[in-house]
Design a protein around this motif. Structure first.
Motif, PDB file in Angstrom:
ATOM      1  N   GLY A 175      12.834  32.246 -26.430  1.00 32.85           N
ATOM      2  CA  GLY A 175      11.931  31.240 -26.970  1.00 32.85           C
ATOM      3  C   GLY A 175      11.138  30.474 -25.925  1.00 32.85           C
ATOM      4  O   GLY A 175      11.209  30.766 -24.725  1.00 32.85           O
ATOM      5  N   VAL A 176      10.394  29.474 -26.396  1.00 32.93           N
ATOM      6  CA  VAL A 176       9.451  28.759 -25.517  1.00 32.93           C
ATOM      7  C   VAL A 176      10.118  28.088 -24.325  1.00 32.93           C
ATOM      8  O   VAL A 176       9.523  27.964 -23.265  1.00 32.93           O
ATOM      9  CB  VAL A 176       8.610  27.698 -26.280  1.00 32.93           C
ATOM     10  N   ASN A 177      11.368  27.676 -24.483  1.00 38.54           N
ATOM     11  CA  ASN A 177      12.067  27.057 -23.353  1.00 38.54           C
ATOM     12  C   ASN A 177      12.937  28.058 -22.589  1.00 38.54           C
ATOM     13  O   ASN A 177      13.728  27.668 -21.720  1.00 38.54           O
ATOM     14  CB  ASN A 177      12.947  25.895 -23.838  1.00 38.54           C
ATOM     15  N   GLY A 178      12.830  29.312 -22.944  1.00 31.64           N
ATOM     16  CA  GLY A 178      13.677  30.338 -22.325  1.00 31.64           C
ATOM     17  C   GLY A 178      13.289  30.623 -20.881  1.00 31.64           C
ATOM     18  O   GLY A 178      12.129  30.521 -20.495  1.00 31.64           O
ATOM     19  N   ILE A 179      14.307  30.983 -20.104  1.00 29.35           N
ATOM     20  CA  ILE A 179      14.087  31.366 -18.701  1.00 29.35           C
ATOM     21  C   ILE A 179      14.329  32.869 -18.621  1.00 29.35           C
ATOM     22  O   ILE A 179      15.450  33.327 -18.910  1.00 29.35           O
ATOM     23  CB  ILE A 179      15.078  30.636 -17.771  1.00 29.35           C
ATOM     24  N   PRO A 180      13.308  33.652 -18.256  1.00 25.71           N
ATOM     25  CA  PRO A 180      13.520  35.103 -18.224  1.00 25.71           C
ATOM     26  C   PRO A 180      14.693  35.474 -17.327  1.00 25.71           C
ATOM     27  O   PRO A 180      14.872  34.901 -16.249  1.00 25.71           O
ATOM     28  CB  PRO A 180      12.196  35.644 -17.662  1.00 25.71           C
ATOM     29  N   ALA A 181      15.507  36.415 -17.776  1.00 28.58           N
ATOM     30  CA  ALA A 181      16.676  36.844 -16.997  1.00 28.58           C
ATOM     31  C   ALA A 181      16.230  37.692 -15.808  1.00 28.58           C
ATOM     32  O   ALA A 181      15.264  38.450 -15.903  1.00 28.58           O
ATOM     33  CB  ALA A 181      17.612  37.653 -17.890  1.00 28.58           C
ATOM     34  N   GLU A 182      16.966  37.557 -14.703  1.00 24.79           N
ATOM     35  CA  GLU A 182      16.722  38.414 -13.531  1.00 24.79           C
ATOM     36  C   GLU A 182      17.139  39.845 -13.892  1.00 24.79           C
ATOM     37  O   GLU A 182      18.162  40.042 -14.559  1.00 24.79           O
ATOM     38  CB  GLU A 182      17.577  37.950 -12.348  1.00 24.79           C
ATOM     39  N   THR A 183      16.387  40.811 -13.407  1.00 23.03           N
ATOM     40  CA  THR A 183      16.687  42.212 -13.742  1.00 23.03           C
ATOM     41  C   THR A 183      18.114  42.623 -13.330  1.00 23.03           C
ATOM     42  O   THR A 183      18.801  43.288 -14.114  1.00 23.03           O
ATOM     43  CB  THR A 183      15.636  43.151 -13.098  1.00 23.03           C
ATOM     44  N   PRO A 184      18.614  42.241 -12.135  1.00 21.77           N
ATOM     45  CA  PRO A 184      19.986  42.636 -11.793  1.00 21.77           C
ATOM     46  C   PRO A 184      21.034  42.078 -12.757  1.00 21.77           C
ATOM     47  O   PRO A 184      22.048  42.715 -13.027  1.00 21.77           O
ATOM     48  CB  PRO A 184      20.193  42.063 -10.373  1.00 21.77           C
ATOM     49  N   TYR A 185      20.761  40.888 -13.279  1.00 22.08           N
ATOM     50  CA  TYR A 185      21.692  40.305 -14.250  1.00 22.08           C
ATOM     51  C   TYR A 185      21.692  41.132 -15.547  1.00 22.08           C
ATOM     52  O   TYR A 185      22.750  41.418 -16.117  1.00 22.08           O
ATOM     53  CB  TYR A 185      21.308  38.847 -14.538  1.00 22.08           C
ATOM     54  N   VAL A 186      20.501  41.530 -15.976  1.00 23.71           N
ATOM     55  CA  VAL A 186      20.394  42.348 -17.192  1.00 23.71           C
ATOM     56  C   VAL A 186      21.138  43.671 -16.974  1.00 23.71           C
ATOM     57  O   VAL A 186      21.874  44.146 -17.839  1.00 23.71           O
ATOM     58  CB  VAL A 186      18.913  42.593 -17.566  1.00 23.71           C
ATOM     59  N   LYS A 187      20.963  44.233 -15.793  1.00 23.12           N
ATOM     60  CA  LYS A 187      21.674  45.490 -15.482  1.00 23.12           C
ATOM     61  C   LYS A 187      23.193  45.289 -15.564  1.00 23.12           C
ATOM     62  O   LYS A 187      23.904  46.076 -16.193  1.00 23.12           O
ATOM     63  CB  LYS A 187      21.274  45.984 -14.080  1.00 23.12           C
ATOM     64  N   GLU A 188      23.659  44.220 -14.919  1.00 24.97           N
ATOM     65  CA  GLU A 188      25.118  43.968 -14.893  1.00 24.97           C
ATOM     66  C   GLU A 188      25.667  43.836 -16.322  1.00 24.97           C
ATOM     67  O   GLU A 188      26.693  44.419 -16.661  1.00 24.97           O
ATOM     68  CB  GLU A 188      25.382  42.684 -14.089  1.00 24.97           C
ATOM     69  N   ILE A 189      24.961  43.073 -17.147  1.00 21.77           N
ATOM     70  CA  ILE A 189      25.477  42.847 -18.502  1.00 21.77           C
ATOM     71  C   ILE A 189      25.356  44.112 -19.355  1.00 21.77           C
ATOM     72  O   ILE A 189      26.280  44.456 -20.109  1.00 21.77           O
ATOM     73  CB  ILE A 189      24.748  41.651 -19.173  1.00 21.77           C
ATOM     74  N   HIS A 190      24.250  44.820 -19.243  1.00 25.09           N
ATOM     75  CA  HIS A 190      24.125  46.043 -20.053  1.00 25.09           C
ATOM     76  C   HIS A 190      25.158  47.092 -19.634  1.00 25.09           C
ATOM     77  O   HIS A 190      25.723  47.784 -20.485  1.00 25.09           O
ATOM     78  CB  HIS A 190      22.691  46.599 -19.989  1.00 25.09           C
ATOM     79  N   ASP A 191      25.427  47.193 -18.349  1.00 22.86           N
ATOM     80  CA  ASP A 191      26.475  48.121 -17.900  1.00 22.86           C
ATOM     81  C   ASP A 191      27.830  47.689 -18.475  1.00 22.86           C
ATOM     82  O   ASP A 191      28.632  48.517 -18.912  1.00 22.86           O
ATOM     83  CB  ASP A 191      26.554  48.170 -16.363  1.00 22.86           C
ATOM     84  N   PHE A 192      28.057  46.374 -18.484  1.00 19.15           N
ATOM     85  CA  PHE A 192      29.309  45.860 -19.038  1.00 19.15           C
ATOM     86  C   PHE A 192      29.403  46.168 -20.541  1.00 19.15           C
ATOM     87  O   PHE A 192      30.443  46.638 -21.032  1.00 19.15           O
ATOM     88  CB  PHE A 192      29.400  44.337 -18.801  1.00 19.15           C
ATOM     89  N   LEU A 193      28.311  45.919 -21.277  1.00 22.06           N
ATOM     90  CA  LEU A 193      28.339  46.178 -22.728  1.00 22.06           C
ATOM     91  C   LEU A 193      28.585  47.659 -22.996  1.00 22.06           C
ATOM     92  O   LEU A 193      29.311  48.029 -23.929  1.00 22.06           O
ATOM     93  CB  LEU A 193      27.022  45.721 -23.377  1.00 22.06           C
ATOM     94  N   ARG A 194      27.995  48.493 -22.158  1.00 23.65           N
ATOM     95  CA  ARG A 194      28.242  49.937 -22.328  1.00 23.65           C
ATOM     96  C   ARG A 194      29.733  50.234 -22.140  1.00 23.65           C
ATOM     97  O   ARG A 194      30.310  51.008 -22.907  1.00 23.65           O
ATOM     98  CB  ARG A 194      27.394  50.715 -21.302  1.00 23.65           C
ATOM     99  N   SER A 195      30.349  49.593 -21.159  1.00 16.17           N
ATOM    100  CA  SER A 195      31.777  49.857 -20.928  1.00 16.17           C
ATOM    101  C   SER A 195      32.614  49.376 -22.116  1.00 16.17           C
ATOM    102  O   SER A 195      33.599  50.013 -22.486  1.00 16.17           O
ATOM    103  CB  SER A 195      32.248  49.236 -19.599  1.00 16.17           C
ATOM    104  N   VAL A 196      32.227  48.269 -22.734  1.00 10.31           N
ATOM    105  CA  VAL A 196      32.962  47.794 -23.917  1.00 10.31           C
ATOM    106  C   VAL A 196      32.809  48.817 -25.048  1.00 10.31           C
ATOM    107  O   VAL A 196      33.779  49.164 -25.744  1.00 10.31           O
ATOM    108  CB  VAL A 196      32.450  46.403 -24.374  1.00 10.31           C
ATOM    109  N   LEU A 197      31.606  49.342 -25.213  1.00 10.66           N
ATOM    110  CA  LEU A 197      31.364  50.327 -26.283  1.00 10.66           C
ATOM    111  C   LEU A 197      32.150  51.616 -26.031  1.00 10.66           C
ATOM    112  O   LEU A 197      32.668  52.227 -26.962  1.00 10.66           O
ATOM    113  CB  LEU A 197      29.856  50.616 -26.402  1.00 10.66           C
ATOM    114  N   VAL A 198      32.261  51.985 -24.766  1.00 10.07           N
ATOM    115  CA  VAL A 198      33.045  53.195 -24.432  1.00 10.07           C
ATOM    116  C   VAL A 198      34.536  52.928 -24.672  1.00 10.07           C
ATOM    117  O   VAL A 198      35.259  53.796 -25.160  1.00 10.07           O
ATOM    118  CB  VAL A 198      32.730  53.659 -22.989  1.00 10.07           C
ATOM    119  N   ASP A 199      34.985  51.713 -24.372  1.00  9.17           N
ATOM    120  CA  ASP A 199      36.385  51.357 -24.688  1.00  9.17           C
ATOM    121  C   ASP A 199      36.630  51.465 -26.191  1.00  9.17           C
ATOM    122  O   ASP A 199      37.676  51.928 -26.631  1.00  9.17           O
ATOM    123  CB  ASP A 199      36.686  49.901 -24.279  1.00  9.17           C
TER     124      ASP A 199
END
Ligand code: PEP
Length: 257
Positions: A175-199
């Motif tokens: 939203g309007v007050n949102g701070i765009p996420a740093e790309t490495p942070y997005v990578k870290e979290i998406h890799d983590f979510l993938r690992s949860v889905l694989v679990d």
């Protein structure tokens, strides 16, 4: 061919006239972007008209609703049921957006019930999860996200893989007050979510589409889109004009396989 997912939630914006004009223009725009799966999520009142337009033009544009009740019918004043939405012929139901969690008491448990109902009725649930700024500051983002994801997917079987999508949208980035996420942070979290889905699902968990959302714009879309575990982008403000959305499609189209 597995297409990269790119879509927009309009929230409580656009009159019917504006919605129809936008959709008409977008239908022409998306013809240039065959490698992308484009979807829009307007307000309920516009869905019939927009669906008619999509069908008349034989467009591949996918259409979704922003929420849904989990019961087929009943004493739930002001709610919309899966049966009603099915009559329209929608593809997607967005569930658990942070604004619904924040302002309308949506919980992980109701997101789970709605996910099961959406799957039962043949929709793609687009399940939104995201940590708050406070969670991030206490370094518990992953715990919060794993909890949201696991509760949302309770009793969702392996057979449903590919029939539901997950959108990771950090609340602090939206939203309007949102701070765009740093790309490495997005990578870290998406890799983590993938690992949860694989679990949860074994190797089949690799086939669950994971979208990223939160202040996605023309400057950051292609960076996010290149990440291995980002299968799509879910966009608000930056896709609310067809020509700006087209610019993002062009940028993303250059980097996705
Ligand atoms: C959203 O609300 O889901 C969203 C991604 O919004 P914005 O892109 O405007 O931050």
């Amino acid at each position: 061919m597995k297409k990269f997912l790119l879509g927009t939630n309009w929230k409580m914006n656009k009159t019917l006239a504006e919605a129809t004009k936008y959709t008409d223009e977008l239908i022409t725009v998306i013809e240039k972007h065959a490698q992308l799966e484009i979807f829009i999520i307007p307000s309920y009142t516009h869905l019939w008209k927009i669906k008619e337009l999509i069908d008349t033009k034989k467009s591949a544009l996918k259409l979704g609703a922003q929420n849904m009740h989990y019961e087929d019918a009943g004493q739930f004043t002001g709610e919309i049921s899966p049966v009603m939405l099915k009559e329209i012929g929608l593809d997607i139901i967005e569930l658990g957006h942070c604004e619904r969690r924040q302002y309308f008491n949506e919980t992980d448990e109701t997101v789970n019930l709605k996910t099961l109902a959406a799957l039962k009725h043949g929709f793609i649930p687009l399940i939104c999860i995201g940590e708050k700024a406070e969670d991030k500051s206490y370094n518990v983002s992953k715990e919060m996200l794993a909890k949201q994801l696991k509760i949302a997917l309770t009793n969702v079987s392996r057979d449903a893989i590919g029939k539901f999508w997950i959108a990771y949208e950090p609340v602090w980035a939206i939203g309007v007050n949102g701070i765009p996420a740093e790309t490495p942070y997005v990578k870290e979290i998406h890799d983590f979510l993938r690992s949860v889905l694989v679990d949860l699902y074994g190797t089949a968990g690799k086939d669950v589409p994971l979208l990223f959302g939160g202040s996605v714009n023309i400057n950051n879309a292609s960076d996010y889109a290149q990440l291995e575990n980002v299968d799509g982008l879910f966009i608000g403000r930056s896709a609310w004009e067809p020509d700006l959305f087209d610019e993002i499609m062009v940028a993303v189209g250059k980097v996705v396989k």
